[in-house]
Design an enzyme around this catalytic site. Structure first.
Site, PDB file in Angstrom:
ATOM      1  N   GLU A  48      13.700  12.998   2.393  1.00 39.66           N
ATOM      2  CA  GLU A  48      12.525  12.725   1.574  1.00 39.66           C
ATOM      3  C   GLU A  48      12.858  12.790   0.083  1.00 39.66           C
ATOM      4  O   GLU A  48      12.350  11.991  -0.704  1.00 39.66           O
ATOM      5  CB  GLU A  48      11.392  13.705   1.912  1.00 39.66           C
ATOM      6  CG  GLU A  48      10.755  13.469   3.269  1.00 39.66           C
ATOM      7  CD  GLU A  48      10.072  12.106   3.378  1.00 39.66           C
ATOM      8  OE1 GLU A  48       9.688  11.540   2.337  1.00 39.66           O
ATOM      9  OE2 GLU A  48       9.955  11.604   4.498  1.00 39.66           O
ATOM     10  N   CYS A 201       2.850  -4.460   7.015  1.00 39.90           N
ATOM     11  CA  CYS A 201       1.896  -4.523   5.905  1.00 39.90           C
ATOM     12  C   CYS A 201       2.672  -4.526   4.580  1.00 39.90           C
ATOM     13  O   CYS A 201       2.494  -3.662   3.726  1.00 39.90           O
ATOM     14  CB  CYS A 201       0.926  -3.346   5.978  1.00 39.90           C
ATOM     15  SG  CYS A 201      -0.564  -3.533   4.976  1.00 39.90           S
ATOM     16  N   CYS A 208      -0.099  -9.981   9.235  1.00 39.49           N
ATOM     17  CA  CYS A 208      -1.372  -9.468   9.763  1.00 39.49           C
ATOM     18  C   CYS A 208      -1.555  -9.765  11.253  1.00 39.49           C
ATOM     19  O   CYS A 208      -2.171  -8.982  11.977  1.00 39.49           O
ATOM     20  CB  CYS A 208      -2.542 -10.041   8.953  1.00 39.49           C
ATOM     21  SG  CYS A 208      -2.537  -9.557   7.205  1.00 39.49           S
ATOM     22  N   CYS A 211      -0.151  -6.941  13.247  1.00 38.85           N
ATOM     23  CA  CYS A 211      -0.534  -5.588  12.853  1.00 38.85           C
ATOM     24  C   CYS A 211      -1.405  -4.909  13.900  1.00 38.85           C
ATOM     25  O   CYS A 211      -2.418  -5.472  14.337  1.00 38.85           O
ATOM     26  CB  CYS A 211      -1.279  -5.628  11.516  1.00 38.85           C
ATOM     27  SG  CYS A 211      -1.767  -4.000  10.916  1.00 38.85           S
TER      28      CYS A 211
END
Length: 351
Positions: A48, A201, A208, A211
């Site tokens: 991270e 996305c 889309c 998705c």
């Protein structure tokens, strides 16, 4: 997204993630989790920190190198600062490397080598901010933390058709992201949101039709325009001088930059201040001459142009690094550019 659809949307997202999760060297996938495997908090935290303002593709190699050399937080805590900065060279945003060491040493010295499991406990560690604390709490310890990075902001802005521009819309997007964060499997949910933003996305031409949340998405018809962003001010240009001195046996004059500030703690070449009208500041008297090309580099808030000056003194410069101890790969990207630019004006080159 309509009120009341949050649980159904979260469930649909997790079903998609179970079959579509990206394979990462720091990640425990959904099948492994279901079989009882648990993430290593050290690897989650390290990834991270590395991924902040950096792409997954750029981080993979650095992550493998770090974990091979320092396989635990205790090993990293015991590392030499210069070794860590050299291993980080090229990854950018060097304050992250300095904070990495501070945090590793705090975990080793104050927590017995174990990361705290709560957001509050993680936030108390040096160098860990709200995002990293939430990500480690959720992914490493399955705490129901709200994890919001750039990918998540984009997904949430489209799901709820939030047209207010960033960065002002961040609090609203975080609040909405909290609505869809489930109590069960929050770590998988956080990674699913990131994967959805990275693979489906996407900023341009979102897929889309593929998705899993298309049926819940209020912004589907205007998805490519979201999230909106406030206009950025034009970046100013600063200038400066960088001095590359190579001795008769290939010795190279280097300095370690101050801990605070840009490129803090990294090795580099002596230079002037970076301003609109910099004054030359050679490190010693010599026959300095300009390299054929200037170096250009862009930081977050400004562009930089450096005039590279080279010299080949008859005696080794005081404090110079021997040829055998100089590795251009240990330099940050800007200083590697300086070294490359100097080659055209140097008659004898260090290896």
């Amino acid at each position: 997204m309509r009120d009341g659809d949050e649980s159904a949307a979260s469930a649909a997202l997790l079903r998609w993630y179970d079959g579509a999760a990206r394979v990462m060297p720091w990640r425990i996938g959904p099948a492994e989790r279901a079989a009882g495997a648990r993430p290593d908090p050290y690897r989650v935290w390290l990834s991270e920190v590395m991924l902040q303002q950096t792409t997954v593709a750029a981080v993979r190699g650095y992550f493998r190198a770090f974990t091979e050399r320092w396989p635990s937080v205790e090993a990293l805590a015991a590392a030499e600062d210069g070794d860590v900065m050299a291993e980080w060279a090229g990854l950018g945003y060097y304050a992250r490397a300095r904070n990495l060491l501070k945090c590793a040493r705090a975990v080793a010295a104050e927590h017995g080598g174990r990361f705290p499991e709560t957001e509050a406990g993680l936030r108390a560690l040096p160098g860990i901010g709200p995002y990293t604390a939430a990500a480690v709490a959720a992914i490493a310890f399955d705490r129901p933390a709200v994890v919001v990075d750039g990918n998540v902001e984009r997904v949430v802005a489209r799901l709820w058709a939030v047209e207010a521009p960033l960065p002002g819309a961040k609090p609203r997007l975080t609040e909405l992201a909290g609505r869809i964060t489930p109590a069960a499997r929050p770590g998988d949910h956080a990674q699913a949101m990131m994967d959805l933003g990275a693979t489906i996305c996407t900023p341009r031409k979102p897929a889309c039709a593929l998705c899993p949340l298309a049926g819940f998405c209020a912004g589907r018809m205007i998805a490519e325009t979201l999230p909106r962003k406030a206009p950025k001010p034009e970046k100013p240009t600063r200038r400066g001088f960088a001095y590359v001195a190579v001795g008769p046996a290939g010795e190279v004059l280097l300095e370690r930059r101050p801990e605070k500030g840009l490129l803090g703690g990294t090795l580099g070449f002596p230079g002037s201040d970076w301003t609109e009208t910099p004054a030359p500041r050679p490190p010693f008297a010599a026959d300095w001459r300009a390299a054929p090309a200037a170096v250009r580099h862009t930081f977050t808030h400004f562009h930089l142009e450096l005039q590279v000056m080279v010299a080949e003194p008859a005696a080794p410069p005081p404090g110079a690094t021997p040829r055998a101890g100089f590795r251009p790969a240990d330099l940050p990207t800007l200083m590697r550019k300086v070294w490359d630019a100097a080659q055209g004006a140097l008659s004898s080159q260090a290896e």
